[in-house]
Design an enzyme around this catalytic site. Sequence first.
Site, mmCIF file in Angstrom:
data_model
loop_
_atom_site.group_PDB
_atom_site.id
_atom_site.type_symbol
_atom_site.label_atom_id
_atom_site.label_comp_id
_atom_site.label_asym_id
_atom_site.label_seq_id
_atom_site.Cartn_x
_atom_site.Cartn_y
_atom_site.Cartn_z
ATOM 1 N N CYS A 87 4.634 -7.786 0.336
ATOM 2 C CA CYS A 87 5.756 -8.636 -0.091
ATOM 3 C C CYS A 87 7.052 -7.836 -0.053
ATOM 4 O O CYS A 87 7.504 -7.465 1.004
ATOM 5 C CB CYS A 87 5.464 -9.231 -1.475
ATOM 6 S SG CYS A 87 6.547 -10.601 -1.908
ATOM 7 N N HIS A 208 -0.260 -11.817 -1.228
ATOM 8 C CA HIS A 208 -0.617 -10.834 -2.254
ATOM 9 C C HIS A 208 -2.121 -10.619 -2.363
ATOM 10 O O HIS A 208 -2.765 -11.165 -3.273
ATOM 11 C CB HIS A 208 -0.058 -11.260 -3.607
ATOM 12 C CG HIS A 208 1.425 -11.128 -3.694
ATOM 13 N ND1 HIS A 208 2.054 -9.904 -3.804
ATOM 14 C CD2 HIS A 208 2.409 -12.043 -3.650
ATOM 15 C CE1 HIS A 208 3.368 -10.077 -3.832
ATOM 16 N NE2 HIS A 208 3.609 -11.378 -3.741
ATOM 17 N N GLU A 210 -3.400 -8.033 -3.512
ATOM 18 C CA GLU A 210 -3.621 -7.250 -4.740
ATOM 19 C C GLU A 210 -3.695 -8.145 -5.972
ATOM 20 O O GLU A 210 -4.099 -7.683 -7.037
ATOM 21 C CB GLU A 210 -2.532 -6.173 -4.870
ATOM 22 C CG GLU A 210 -1.207 -6.608 -5.481
ATOM 23 C CD GLU A 210 -0.310 -7.435 -4.572
ATOM 24 O OE1 GLU A 210 -0.813 -8.047 -3.606
ATOM 25 O OE2 GLU A 210 0.902 -7.503 -4.854
#
Lengths: 248, 782
Positions: A87, A208, A210
């Site tokens: 990002c 994302h 993560e």
Amino acid sequence: MTVRIGVVLFPGSNRDIDAVNALEVAGAEPVILWHDEVALDGVAGILLPGGFAYGDYLRAGVIARFSPVMRAVSAFAADGGLVLGICNGFQVLTEAHLLPGALLRNRGLRFVSREVRIAAERSDTPFSHLLGERRPLRMPVAHGEGAFFADDATLDQLEANGQVLFRYVRADGSPAGGEEDRVNPNGSLRAIAGVINAAGNVAGLMPHPETAVEAVLGSDDGLGIIASFVASAAEHERADGPVLVGTR
Amino acid sequence: MTLTAEAPAVPEEPLHRRLGVTDEELAAIRDRLGGRDPNDLELAMFSVMWSEHCSYKSSRPLLRTLPMGSAADGVVAGPGENAGVIDIGDGLAVAFKIESHNHPSAVEPTQGAATGVGGILRDIFTMGARPIAVLDALRFGDPADARTRHLVEGVVKGVGGYGNCVGVPTVGGELVFDPSYAGNPLVNVMAIGLLDLDDLTLAAAPGAGNLVVLFGSTTGRDGIGGASVLASATFGDQDASKRPSVQVGDPFAEKLLIEASLELIRGGLVVGLQDLGAGGITCATSETADRAGTGMRVELAAIPRREPRMEPFEVLISESQERMLAIVEPARWPAVRAVCERWGLPVAAIGTVTDDGDVTVVDEAGVELARIPASALTSDAIVHQRVASPPVRRRAAPAPGAPSTASEGLPERGMDPGAVLTALLGSANLASRHPVFEQYDSTVQANTVEGPGHGAAVIRIKGSTKALVATTDANQAVGKLDPWLGAALSVAEATRNVSITGARPLGVTNCLNYGDPTRPEAFWQLSEGVRGLADACRALGLPVTGGNVSLYNESPTGAIAPTPEIGVVGLLDDVALRVGPGWRATGDRILLVGESTPGLAGSAYADLAGIAAEDGPPSLDLERERRVQAFVREAVERGLLASAQDVSGGGLAVALAECSLWADRDRGLGAHIRLAVASSPAVDLFGESPSRIVISAEPRHVPAVVLLARQHGLPIEDLGEVMDPPGDGTAARLVVELHGSGATGAAEDRGSRVADALIVGLDELRHAWEGGLSRALGWEAR
């Protein structure tokens, strides 16, 4: 010994919390790298997290690229070190010219936060080799400037080099259509969600992974990306030098 | 035309009146200053601190009647602190509060909403808690109106822009349209934080000799008079002239402020911490001193400014955002300075704590510019006893809270129930909110189990099996008809939404949005609302841990509907046990707990059908409500339920449709229902009587579920079954067969052509539901 992965903390980073959590879930030891320091503390890989580095009032990532830590990150990458930008981290890497292309304001000019599906174009990179045949991968996006852009010649070259790492896809895994397709959340050209550099050691993506590393959060599809990165960094450290899956 | 003569000189109003201080209040100020007149600077300080916004001078006597909870409820900080704090075990606590930013948002929607988010976040981390979630409750006028669209666009941009950058997920909230908000939108923001109990920090200034440290942004001329000019008066027609009173937000500075504040607290470097909001330095210094029974000496010249030549009063009442006041032992000052400088934040020691009980302001030469007892500005501020009287109605209204009468008289008007359901699901107030909440980052921090869009939000607590469940609710439609009932229903619905996940509600925060308290009818609405809030919280055994009162919500087009915004936080001990609202599996039985009672007034159906409130709203039995919630929590804990959804806006039909649409990760599952209609199909399908939930369970669990409901003294009815798509390639359907005395036969007797079943495809319902909000706001093209 657990592998130590640096997480760069710019003022205004906020997905560092997610990155630290994901690295821990993947069995790595996260090490915070402060933006105005150049020491990388002997980490085996570097993750640039999401957020709004320095507020991003001018353009995402444009100030961060001049920070002291980014000089160190560039040198680390030039030596073949593994760097993953997510990002805002992806935006910083393109601004720093460590990755090709640019990330423009989303189609519709609005911030977009929702679940998307992506698929890896390649499963032979340090960031995707543990993904196997699992596709599509569900994970959130949350950004205002995520429309991947490059001129046609560059796009053709990226495709030819195998540098398109992730693409937005439909539920059945087929690639998203052009800019008007809602499956492509931000209007990225050729539905590109993430790219890798020609050397194969620096990658970035807008979604994302993560944040999607535990089933309780709705998806653990992102763990394969984080785990690939961590395992590659550990291998890199053991071999005391770059161990890269070469680009085609 | 020639130049007109200069207007004749108008005798100038005395300063106190221009600052919004009445003659009576000026006399009370003199009393507190030992009989002397305040100087101009002191008067400016009083004017902000005695504003409605800061002093609660109209509402304070009412708020004392709320149940505040005690240590037995786990409450470790309650009303009067920056946020309520409740112990959740394992050495952890949750801090939460809701607050309004209505008037700034009406004047400048983007900055007004943004600074609303910033202000409530500061209330949370001031306590030592890391903010982990935001919920925003927004209310506007007609969505077709150009001004409403401008406000929605701006407020959504402000909420999103701030929350996204500062890195706190926006996990829920409301978006409601009602004509009463046309001239005065409501922007209420709730924030939730998580803290180690050891880090609990109070906003007090103990210890004479300690340093008063200001850090964060510098002080400028923005937001002068925000509390007094904007928040505490009714709007006139010249809103634009008030724009300089709106503060400007900087979420990047706020993010740094969060990290620096939490680092100071964890390092044990501060003995007290207070954010600067309404009333600026005046408020922060007097409140912290008064809470500790100390005084404070403020050196005006030491305050870092962003503009030259600021007047002393401007410095002291400026509402510049992203500032904090810390009370620091002198030995810790170098360490405090180092932390702030590391985060790039300006920091200055601006004074010392004293033991004389006064807030004293001195200039560079040490000359006293102001000296006011700290208590006079805060705990001993004036209190007004306002007059409350119910409105005079042409037709006698039922006594507040009285059970309403039956409503057989309601016309069905040849309705096709499937068409009504589709219209309701596509209506501005019931359609999916995704076009708005997709502009908010709802996943940052990697704790969001359930984000916005499917009932209450669920936030896991990392490193444990626990999760927090949060929601906001306010029923303004019933509040218009009966402000006691509107408030009690708001509490009932908000807590029910938490309970249906399996979570135990911990406490209530509230934002009371009402009109001009000097108008007896508006003050009656407020006092009835507080009574409803108190009654409901007592009945449900919940503490009220804090909140905010927003009065003067009136514009030239009239007063807003009474809007008691309720925020609830609950605790799930094991997040793996939680249930969601969507059906889980084909073949599961569908049951209704509770029973439908008459009264369509205030419902979405009545609004859609254009039916005037000919009957009363449905009544609320708080003891029944308590039992319904206890039942559902126990059923979830015992693993008996596959899903649970409460019946609220749009009634049972909308609840069933949502269960179907949200099933299987929004892919949808059908349902076949047989519904006994007692009085009228409209009441049974679309009535919004409270204390009802739709549950589904595996067939083998149904006997245990029914037994449990009976043990709780609750009616329970087997409605039908979760269904697959027909198998002929068409979409799954929602089928509700109507039978019983109130259905077809009776309707035919009355000569109306009522369908005897509601049959509609989920694809049709989904189209209506997903596109409704964009259609209402004219956003289709995006």
